[in-house]
Design a protein around this motif. Structure first.
Motif, short mmCIF file in Angstrom:
data_model
loop_
_atom_site.label_atom_id
_atom_site.label_comp_id
_atom_site.label_asym_id
_atom_site.label_seq_id
_atom_site.Cartn_x
_atom_site.Cartn_y
_atom_site.Cartn_z
N VAL A 215 4.09 -11.47 -23.21
CA VAL A 215 4.91 -12.68 -23.30
C VAL A 215 4.65 -13.60 -22.11
CG1 VAL A 215 7.29 -13.52 -23.24
CG2 VAL A 215 6.68 -11.62 -24.74
N ARG A 216 4.47 -13.03 -20.92
CA ARG A 216 4.16 -13.86 -19.75
C ARG A 216 2.83 -14.59 -19.94
NH1 ARG A 216 7.53 -13.16 -15.53
NH2 ARG A 216 8.79 -11.26 -15.44
N ALA A 217 1.85 -13.90 -20.54
CA ALA A 217 0.55 -14.54 -20.76
C ALA A 217 0.64 -15.62 -21.84
CB ALA A 217 -0.48 -13.48 -21.17
N VAL A 218 1.36 -15.32 -22.91
CA VAL A 218 1.43 -16.23 -24.04
C VAL A 218 2.24 -17.49 -23.71
CG1 VAL A 218 2.42 -16.48 -26.35
CG2 VAL A 218 1.05 -14.47 -25.80
N LEU A 219 3.34 -17.33 -22.98
CA LEU A 219 4.19 -18.48 -22.67
C LEU A 219 3.75 -19.19 -21.40
CD1 LEU A 219 7.69 -17.02 -23.56
CD2 LEU A 219 6.35 -18.69 -24.84
N GLY A 220 3.02 -18.49 -20.54
CA GLY A 220 2.65 -19.05 -19.25
C GLY A 220 3.76 -18.83 -18.24
N THR A 221 3.38 -18.54 -17.02
CA THR A 221 4.38 -18.19 -16.00
C THR A 221 5.27 -19.38 -15.64
OG1 THR A 221 2.73 -18.63 -14.28
CG2 THR A 221 2.95 -16.36 -15.03
N GLU A 222 4.75 -20.60 -15.79
CA GLU A 222 5.52 -21.78 -15.43
C GLU A 222 6.76 -21.95 -16.31
OE1 GLU A 222 4.44 -26.29 -15.97
OE2 GLU A 222 3.39 -25.51 -14.20
N ALA A 223 6.60 -21.63 -17.60
CA ALA A 223 7.71 -21.79 -18.55
C ALA A 223 8.80 -20.74 -18.36
CB ALA A 223 7.18 -21.73 -19.98
N LEU A 224 8.52 -19.69 -17.60
CA LEU A 224 9.46 -18.58 -17.47
C LEU A 224 10.18 -18.55 -16.14
CD1 LEU A 224 7.21 -15.81 -19.07
CD2 LEU A 224 9.16 -16.96 -20.13
N GLU A 225 10.07 -19.61 -15.37
CA GLU A 225 10.66 -19.62 -14.03
C GLU A 225 12.16 -19.40 -14.04
OE1 GLU A 225 9.43 -23.24 -12.20
OE2 GLU A 225 7.36 -22.54 -11.83
N ASP A 226 12.88 -19.93 -15.04
CA ASP A 226 14.34 -19.80 -15.10
C ASP A 226 14.80 -18.85 -16.19
OD1 ASP A 226 14.76 -21.69 -13.00
OD2 ASP A 226 14.32 -23.30 -14.44
N VAL A 227 13.87 -18.02 -16.68
CA VAL A 227 14.17 -17.09 -17.76
C VAL A 227 14.38 -15.69 -17.20
CG1 VAL A 227 13.14 -15.91 -19.73
CG2 VAL A 227 13.04 -18.39 -19.59
N THR A 228 15.35 -14.97 -17.76
CA THR A 228 15.58 -13.57 -17.41
C THR A 228 15.33 -12.70 -18.63
OG1 THR A 228 17.31 -14.23 -15.84
CG2 THR A 228 17.26 -11.92 -16.51
N PHE A 229 14.43 -11.74 -18.52
CA PHE A 229 14.14 -10.88 -19.66
C PHE A 229 15.27 -9.88 -19.90
CE2 PHE A 229 9.45 -11.67 -18.75
CZ PHE A 229 9.30 -12.52 -19.83
N ARG A 230 15.60 -9.71 -21.16
CA ARG A 230 16.50 -8.66 -21.60
C ARG A 230 15.77 -7.79 -22.61
NH1 ARG A 230 22.49 -11.12 -22.82
NH2 ARG A 230 22.99 -11.87 -20.70
N TYR A 231 16.16 -6.51 -22.68
CA TYR A 231 15.48 -5.57 -23.57
C TYR A 231 16.48 -4.92 -24.51
CZ TYR A 231 12.44 -6.12 -19.53
OH TYR A 231 11.70 -6.65 -18.50
N PRO A 232 16.09 -4.68 -25.77
CA PRO A 232 17.00 -4.01 -26.70
C PRO A 232 17.33 -2.60 -26.23
CG PRO A 232 15.11 -4.98 -27.84
CD PRO A 232 14.79 -5.02 -26.39
N ASP A 233 18.57 -2.18 -26.42
CA ASP A 233 18.92 -0.79 -26.15
C ASP A 233 18.14 0.12 -27.09
OD1 ASP A 233 20.76 -1.56 -24.24
OD2 ASP A 233 22.42 -1.67 -25.68
N GLU A 234 17.86 1.33 -26.63
CA GLU A 234 17.07 2.27 -27.43
C GLU A 234 17.75 2.51 -28.77
OE1 GLU A 234 15.12 6.76 -27.08
OE2 GLU A 234 16.15 5.85 -25.37
N GLY A 235 16.95 2.41 -29.83
CA GLY A 235 17.45 2.64 -31.17
C GLY A 235 18.11 1.44 -31.82
N ARG A 236 18.24 0.34 -31.08
CA ARG A 236 18.87 -0.84 -31.65
C ARG A 236 17.83 -1.77 -32.26
NH1 ARG A 236 22.78 -5.42 -28.88
NH2 ARG A 236 23.90 -5.93 -30.80
N GLU A 237 18.18 -2.39 -33.37
CA GLU A 237 17.28 -3.32 -34.04
C GLU A 237 16.99 -4.51 -33.14
OE1 GLU A 237 18.86 -4.50 -37.81
OE2 GLU A 237 16.97 -4.14 -38.84
N GLU A 238 15.72 -4.89 -33.05
CA GLU A 238 15.32 -5.96 -32.14
C GLU A 238 16.01 -7.28 -32.48
OE1 GLU A 238 13.34 -3.79 -33.48
OE2 GLU A 238 12.26 -2.83 -31.80
N GLU A 239 16.10 -7.59 -33.78
CA GLU A 239 16.71 -8.86 -34.17
C GLU A 239 18.19 -8.91 -33.78
OE1 GLU A 239 13.26 -8.28 -37.04
OE2 GLU A 239 14.78 -7.04 -36.11
N ALA A 240 18.87 -7.76 -33.87
CA ALA A 240 20.28 -7.72 -33.47
C ALA A 240 20.43 -7.98 -31.98
CB ALA A 240 20.89 -6.36 -33.83
N ALA A 241 19.52 -7.42 -31.18
CA ALA A 241 19.56 -7.63 -29.73
C ALA A 241 19.26 -9.09 -29.38
CB ALA A 241 18.56 -6.70 -29.04
#
Length: 307
Positions: A215-241
């Protein structure tokens, strides 16, 4: 005497089926490809419990792989990641004579060899040619830059010769996309959910942990300066997260599951596609001839591969 060129391939799933389709088309072996695909789909159904097995996995493996002719496919066992970690029958190898195909001596052949991680097998110089997901290349070796990466054709320019001799030759077209998606509350009013929106966005972005570098490569590091990554809890559907976070990136085919979670689909950021790879330091004239046939016959149809 013709040479047998080994080619690393995935052991199962959509990427292997895509490889088999390409091999069937280019080398004229549709019945062989169909046989391997149908066997593996049957075994997947048995592993999932959709079908009831009449024999245990070891008897089935023996029936599949008791062959004297290397041009008949062989299989092996792999621990599946489903509950209980059942053993699953997956592809191991098959030798395909090139015959009338214009790829070297008449008695030359290729050997498809199953590997868990074909890309890494090429990186360690076990193979000159192989197939794997373009995702893995982005996850492991592309340089992170301020500007985004949007096309498979641009991947090679992001690979440092210091990191690896492996390059992408061509994509196989089995494309699904890493897609930006958001809730209506997060989505911009009267504007697209795209890279430009993300440049102005500050807040959480939900992704699969394994895709963070991609994702960092695809979006470019400049676009992610104010973004915080979150990750789905184990076993949870990605779209729900993603719906909970408000914004995220995930692989989509039709997008129906995302819409069921109230998400609006945005820009298709990067194709997730099976690609033909080569390790340039291992390419001989014979390997180059085989590579060109598999990649549709002429170098003009391949990506720019520099060594």
């Amino acid at each position: 005497m013709g040479e047998t060129i080994p080619i690393a391939v995935p052991r199962k799933g959509r990427p292997l089926e895509c490889v088999l389709d390409r091999i069937a088309t280019r080398l004229g072996v549709p019945s062989l490809a169909d046989d391997i695909t149908s066997t593996l789909r049957h075994e997947k159904a048995l592993t999932k419990g959709s079908l009831e097995a009449k024999e245990d996995v070891y008897h089935r493996l023996a029936a599949y792989s008791t062959v004297d002719d290397p041009t008949e496919p062989e299989y092996t066992l792999l621990r599946d990641d489903r509950a209980g970690k059942p053993r699953r029958i997956v592809f191991d190898s098959v030798t395909i004579p090139l015959g009338d195909v214009d790829a070297g001596p008449d008695d030359a052949a290729i050997q498809l060899v199953g590997r868990e991680e074909p890309f890494r097998a090429l990186r360690t110089h076990e193979f000159a040619l192989g197939f794997d997901s373009a995702d893995l290349v982005l996850e492991e070796v592309v340089e992170l830059r301020p500007e985004p990466l949007g096309r498979i054709e641009d991947v090679n320019a992001r690979i440092s010769p210091v990191d690896t001799d492996v390059r992408v030759v061509t994509g196989l077209g089995d494309t699904v996309y890493h897609t930006l998606m958001a809730t209506p509350e997060t989505a911009p009013s009267n504007a697209a959910i795209d890279r430009e929106f993300l440049r102005e966005y500050a807040g959480p972005l939900c992704i699969e942990p394994r895709y963070e570098r991609l994702v960092r490569a695809v979006l470019g590091t400049e676009a992610l300066e104010d973004v915080t990554f979150r990750y789905p809890d184990e076993g949870r559907e990605e779209e729900a997260a993603i719906a909970e976070a408000g914004l995220g990136v995930y692989l989509t085919v039709t997008g129906s599951t995302a819409r069921e979670h109230g998400l609006v689909l945005g820009e298709q950021l990067f194709p997730s596609e099976t690609v033909l790879l080569e390790n340039g330091s291992e390419v001989t004239d014979e390997v180059a001839a085989v590579r060109s046939v598999i990649a549709n016959g002429t170098r003009e149809t391949e990506l720019a591969v520099t060594h």
